[in-house]
Structures are given as structure tokens and as C-alpha cells.
Enzyme design. Sequence first.
Site, mmCIF file in Angstrom:
data_model
loop_
_atom_site.group_PDB
_atom_site.id
_atom_site.type_symbol
_atom_site.label_atom_id
_atom_site.label_comp_id
_atom_site.label_asym_id
_atom_site.label_seq_id
_atom_site.Cartn_x
_atom_site.Cartn_y
_atom_site.Cartn_z
ATOM 1 N N ASP A 57 5.197 9.911 123.837
ATOM 2 C CA ASP A 57 4.942 8.778 124.722
ATOM 3 C C ASP A 57 3.766 9.107 125.648
ATOM 4 O O ASP A 57 3.750 10.168 126.286
ATOM 5 C CB ASP A 57 6.221 8.539 125.553
ATOM 6 C CG ASP A 57 6.175 7.273 126.373
ATOM 7 O OD1 ASP A 57 5.481 6.328 125.965
ATOM 8 O OD2 ASP A 57 6.862 7.222 127.418
ATOM 9 N N ASP A 117 -2.893 7.660 124.738
ATOM 10 C CA ASP A 117 -3.121 6.676 125.798
ATOM 11 C C ASP A 117 -4.466 6.944 126.464
ATOM 12 O O ASP A 117 -4.577 7.712 127.416
ATOM 13 C CB ASP A 117 -1.992 6.718 126.825
ATOM 14 C CG ASP A 117 -2.158 5.622 127.873
ATOM 15 O OD1 ASP A 117 -3.181 4.895 127.818
ATOM 16 O OD2 ASP A 117 -1.276 5.488 128.737
ATOM 17 N N SER A 173 11.860 -1.890 131.225
ATOM 18 C CA SER A 173 13.215 -1.782 131.781
ATOM 19 C C SER A 173 13.549 -3.038 132.568
ATOM 20 O O SER A 173 12.680 -3.631 133.221
ATOM 21 C CB SER A 173 13.319 -0.552 132.696
ATOM 22 O OG SER A 173 13.536 0.606 131.914
ATOM 23 N N ILE A 196 11.884 1.840 126.949
ATOM 24 C CA ILE A 196 12.862 1.831 128.037
ATOM 25 C C ILE A 196 13.095 3.262 128.522
ATOM 26 O O ILE A 196 13.538 4.118 127.749
ATOM 27 C CB ILE A 196 14.189 1.197 127.550
ATOM 28 C CG1 ILE A 196 13.943 -0.276 127.190
ATOM 29 C CG2 ILE A 196 15.278 1.326 128.625
ATOM 30 C CD1 ILE A 196 15.108 -0.960 126.498
HETATM 31 P P1 13P Z 1 10.115 1.624 132.133
HETATM 32 O O1 13P Z 1 9.689 2.421 133.339
HETATM 33 O O2 13P Z 1 10.086 0.156 132.435
HETATM 34 O O3 13P Z 1 11.408 2.077 131.603
HETATM 35 O O4 13P Z 1 9.013 1.874 130.990
HETATM 36 C C1 13P Z 1 9.099 2.999 130.157
HETATM 37 C C2 13P Z 1 7.889 3.186 129.329
HETATM 38 O O5 13P Z 1 7.052 2.320 129.167
HETATM 39 C C3 13P Z 1 7.728 4.491 128.674
HETATM 40 O O6 13P Z 1 6.492 4.586 128.026
HETATM 41 O O1 G3H Z 2 5.953 5.675 130.907
HETATM 42 C C1 G3H Z 2 6.381 6.732 131.364
HETATM 43 C C2 G3H Z 2 7.751 7.170 130.995
HETATM 44 O O2 G3H Z 2 8.718 6.499 131.760
HETATM 45 C C3 G3H Z 2 7.854 8.661 131.094
HETATM 46 O O3 G3H Z 2 7.923 9.071 132.417
HETATM 47 O O4 G3H Z 2 6.163 10.827 132.574
HETATM 48 O O5 G3H Z 2 8.083 10.758 134.216
HETATM 49 O O6 G3H Z 2 8.465 11.449 131.833
HETATM 50 P P1 G3H Z 2 7.631 10.615 132.773
HETATM 51 ZN ZN ZN Z 3 4.915 3.535 128.970
#
Ligand code: 13P
Ligand code: G3H
Ligand code: ZN
Length: 311
Positions: A82, A104, A216, A257
Site C-alpha cells: 500500500d 504512489d 473508511s 479500509i
Molecule cells: P482509511 O484511512 O479511510 O481507512 O483509508 C485507508 C487507505 O486508503 C489505505 O491505503
Molecule cells: O493510507 C494509509 C494507510 O492507512 C496506512 O497507514 O502508513 O500509518 O500504516 P500507515
Molecule cells: Zn491509501
Amino acid sequence: MPLVTTTEMFKKAYEGGYAIGAFNVNNMEIVQGITEAAGELNSPLILQVSKGARAYANHTYLVKLVEAALIENDIPIALHLDHGPDFETCKACIDGGFTSVMIDASHYDFDKNIAITKEVVEYAHDKGVVVEAELGQLAGVEDDVNVSEADAQYTQPDQVEEFVDKTGVDSLAIAIGTSHGAFKFKPGQKPQLRFDILDEISKRLPNFPIVLHGASSVSQEYVKIIQENGGNLADAIGIPEDMLRQAARSAVCKINIDSDLRLAMTAGIRQVLTENPAAFDPREYLKVGRANVKTLVAHKIKEVLGSDGKA
Ligand code: 13P
Ligand code: G3H
Ligand code: ZN
């Protein structure tokens, strides 16, 4: 079954008018809560790991936890990076067992975003790994910005075809008004998503999977529990679930999420520690957090994503 890529999942989700939940994982209890829910509902799943998760839990631990979940649950699971910040992080995940990565580079200008994304796509595709990229910017849409500044942050539909053609990317995250975290809108502000932009993008990219980050919905039930048990989350507001349902029926095939999982887990832990201040066995409170994660994910799969029975 072994880890899968998102290719088949997205094809079926696009055609079937539902979306796959992409849930962030950081520890064993979160992996267990999510995968138990998806396993019982026979739902495909994306488990995603951020740079912060790799720093917190260690790449190998996370991969092995997900592999354990695959042994325990007979459903298709993709393991996804992610918000990969650079080529090196994407390469480490591609070489280290992930089946999908996000690069990203959305904070760079259009041409640099294309160049960085293309480099990752070429490396990933060579190894059978799929790539998500982002065009447009999520952060700050809810901040004090004027209308033209806010408009500039949304994904511009007239850029998407060129971006996808030049990069060869497999899915595209877009900005239509969602944002990360638990404070997505100001109190009194009407939550809105730009479905007109989503429609325009999907017309220009037929049969192409779109990704929604920052999705979320910030359950007020968990916010209330956290508030009542010593937390401070006043004014936390998320994306209304009916909007997410609408997105899931459209070209949006992946809905991210994370914050909802954090709220569910924290509400459970706070509740146990308030009810029993003498508790000091981590299993006592983590198991309640894990049960909350499972309940939340089951709700999302059945009531929002529509991915139950699609494994
Ligand atoms: P939320 O903060 O809305 O859960 O989004 C999570 C997200 O986009 C992770 O890449
Ligand atoms: O979009 C971000 C995700 O919620 C991950 O968050 O970088 O704190 O693990 P993090
Ligand atoms: Zn994200």
C-alpha cells in the site's frame, strides 16, 4: 491455495458489480480477524501492507502471517504493498513474495508520475506482479482550500487514458473526495463524493479497475465506545456507507479500509481495560479487538462491498 494477483478478482468484481476489500494489516490479530471473516463468507480478499507496517512488524513476519492465513482459509488472497513510496520499496516487495504493489508517485507532476510508475510496472510485470498507481491527490480535500484548489486535487478525467497507456498500470487509484484517516469531513459539512468524475473516468477507461483509497466509514458506534472509555475522537467523520455501496457497484473494484480496523480494535481494547483495570494479559484485550475486527470486516463484505460468496 497460494497467493493470487488481483487480475482475476478485479475482472469478476467489475463484471459482477461488487468490490474487493483491501484491508491494512499490521499484526497477527488484525490478519486473523480479517481472514476469519472473509473465510466464513467465502469472499476474495486483498491484504495490504504499508511502509509503516513493514517498519513496525517486519516484512518477513507479515508475509508469514498472511501465508498462515492462507493455510487456515480457503479463499483467494492477494498480498499488496500500500502506497509504495519508491521503486526500491516496490522491488523489495515484488522480490519478497507480494503479488501486487502500489507505486504512489501522485505527489509528483504528471510526467514524473508516469516515469516512476512505468519503471515499477516493467519490473513487476516481468515477475508476474500487478501494479496500482494513483492520479490526483487525496490529502487535503477536506482542509481549508478554495474551490479551484480543491478541484485541482481531484483526478482529471482527461489525463487517465494517457496515464494508463503510457505506464501499462493494472489499476488506478483516483481522488474523488475521499481522504485518509478518521477526520474526513468537518462537523456540519455534508459528506460528498464526486461520482460525476468517477463516471467520466470509467467512460474513458472501459473495463478498467478503479481503486478508492480513504474509504473508511468511521462507525459512530466505535467512536462512541472509544469516547466513553477515555479516548478522544470527537468529530471523527467517515464516508457514508451508501456512497461506498454505490462505488462498489461501479468501476471501483478495490476499496481501501484501514482506519475502520483501527477504530474497531481500539474500541475493544479500551472497553476491556475500562471494565477490568487489573487486566494485564494481552490476550484478554487483544482477543476482543480481534473479534471486533472480524465483525467489522464481515459487515463490510456483506453490507458494503458485496463480495460474499464470490471466492
Ligand atoms: P482509511 O484511512 O479511510 O481507512 O483509508 C485507508 C487507505 O486508503 C489505505 O491505503
Ligand atoms: O493510507 C494509509 C494507510 O492507512 C496506512 O497507514 O502508513 O500509518 O500504516 P500507515
Ligand atoms: Zn491509501
